[in-house]
Design a protein around this motif. Structure first.
Motif: not given
Length: 447
Positions: A402-410, A421-428
């Motif tokens: 969802p964050l990556t989608f928002l970053a790209a299109f919103y 931002i897609s790397y937020s997955e890896e930190f979690i």
């Protein structure tokens, strides 16, 4: 901590697996490079098609990894006949899972590809690529089941040898069929697809024939088929691999969704990610061998009820893997211009974007390495698949996508920031996996 003998055993197990996966990753990179002179559309088609194939391949990997985990514990318990039985059952499960996917691919390949791009040329080329390559997943399923079974008994060089022959054939066929020659007209992307399918069939047949010829202990015998009537064995493997296949599928589908987002941002972004995903894959492949060795050793210790030894292996791998990954990332960063040199056939805009994203991948790939080590090398070795599934689902589908989608299109951020931002997955995932490994709830004997 590991003693010198264990470290030697780890390297002996790990380097052939790492080398094999690097070669396979390089092959996908070579596919893109070898069609790059045909333009961004060809690059995007092969890259997007490979990403669809990647979703299916990772599901198959979940199946074969489950067979390998159970085989490692059976090896630790001295039950070789059970390993052969699970090779048969695993291959049948693979065929059952893949047949519906292959059939649906013929009807809906273009629809799937259209999710990632609006370019009709990319969709047409990608559809042809998928029609030809998707059936080869059946061969891949048998290959991966056999490879993981062989690795589980500490035989890692034999799968590497088979893989080298297959890759060499693929490269030769790629060059011939893409560019034409010897009476064959240039086939472009179609030629690359035919080369991939033919080489996978060759590898499967070669493995089966050689194992039978040398009378290998894991070569399936007629008497093994008489054991298929035992429902308990079917259910045991299904109980282990079903959540792994589902979990791997959830993760690989999410990875494909990232590429859909990038593709929708533009054909340049699609071309860039098609070029650079294999580069990241090389880093991951180096540590896939280490994670595999960790899983084998941990599984064998758990199967032999040596819990202290299993914990020492898990702890050591969890500490050293990210450190080595950071060093490799730094070396790749220094070699950036050389690594991007084969892609000079791409557009200048694509090359400029690729240079920016390359820096992100080199600096942050260590996060993926530590998560792979914790999940594949440790937690799944003890059958802790439900927790891994839950963690993947939350980190990827609830937060990162969802964050990556928002970053790209919103928010309409620049492409390089969308990738970050897609790397937020890896930190979690690193936090959740780390806590789970530390509490030792994954230490289960599955035999």
């Amino acid at each position: 901590m590991l003693n010198k003998q264990q470290i030697k055993q780890t390297l002996k197990l790990g380097w052939p697996i790492s080398l094999q996966n690097i070669l396979v990753t390089l092959l996908s990179m070579i596919d893109v490079v070898m069609v790059s002179h045909l333009g961004d559309a060809a690059i995007g088609a092969v890259g997007l098609g490979n990403r669809v194939m990647f979703v299916v391949m990772v599901i198959v990997l979940g199946l074969s990894w489950g067979v390998g985990i159970l085989a490692a514990q059976y090896h630790g318990a001295g039950q070789t006949n059970k390993i052969r039985l699970n090779i048969i059952i695993g291959s049948i499960y693979g065929l059952m899972a893949l047949l519906p996917i292959i059939i649906l691919n013929f009807f809906y390949a273009d629809s799937i590809l259209s999710l990632g791009t609006e370019d009709q040329n990319v969709i047409h080329l990608g559809q042809t690529y998928l029609w030809i390559t998707m059936p080869s997943m059946v061969f891949v399923a048998v290959i991966q089941v056999l490879e993981n079974a062989l690795r589980s008994i500490n035989q890692v060089k034999l799968p590497l040898l088979f893989s080298v022959f297959s890759i060499l054939l693929n490269v030769v066929l790629n060059y011939w069929l893409i560019n034409g020659g010897l009476g064959i007209e240039p086939m472009g992307v179609t030629g690359a697809a035919i080369a991939t399918t033919a080489s996978r069939l060759f590898q499967m047949v070669l493995m089966l024939l050689i194992l039978k010829h040398i009378k290998h202990q894991l070569s399936v015998k007629r008497s093994d088929f008489s054991l298929l009537n035992n429902k308990a064995d079917w259910l045991k493997l299904l109980k282990l691999v079903a959540p792994m296949m589902f979990g791997f599928g959830i993760w690989s589908l999410g990875s494909f969704c990232y590429q859909l987002i990038y593709g929708r941002m533009g054909i340049n972004e699609l071309a860039v990610i098609s070029m650079l995903l294999p580069v990241e894959g090389i880093i991951i492949s180096v540590f896939f061998g280490i994670a595999s060795a960790c899983s084998i050793l941990v599984g064998q210790h758990l199967g032999a009820k040596k819990l202290t030894e299993a914990w020492n292996v898990a702890k050591t791998f969890s500490l050293i893997s990210p450190v080595i990954a950071i060093i490799i990332g730094a070396l790749l960063l220094l070699a950036k211009d050389i690594i991007l040199l084969p892609y000079q056939g791409a557009s200048l805009q694509s090359l400029e974007l690729a240079s920016q994203v390359f820096v992100v991948i080199a600096l942050l790939s260590w996060m993926k390495v530590i998560n792979m080590t914790l999940a594949l090398g440790v937690l799944r070795a003890g059958g802790d698949n439900r927790f891994c599934l839950m963690t993947d689902a939350i980190a990827m589908w609830v937060v990162a996508l969802p964050l990556t989608f928002l970053a790209a299109f919103y928010w309409e951020l620049a492409f390089v920031y969308v990738v970050i931002i897609s790397y937020s997955e890896e930190f979690i995932k690193a936090f959740m996996f780390g806590v789970r490994v530390k509490n030792k709830r994954w230490m289960n004997n599955l035999t």
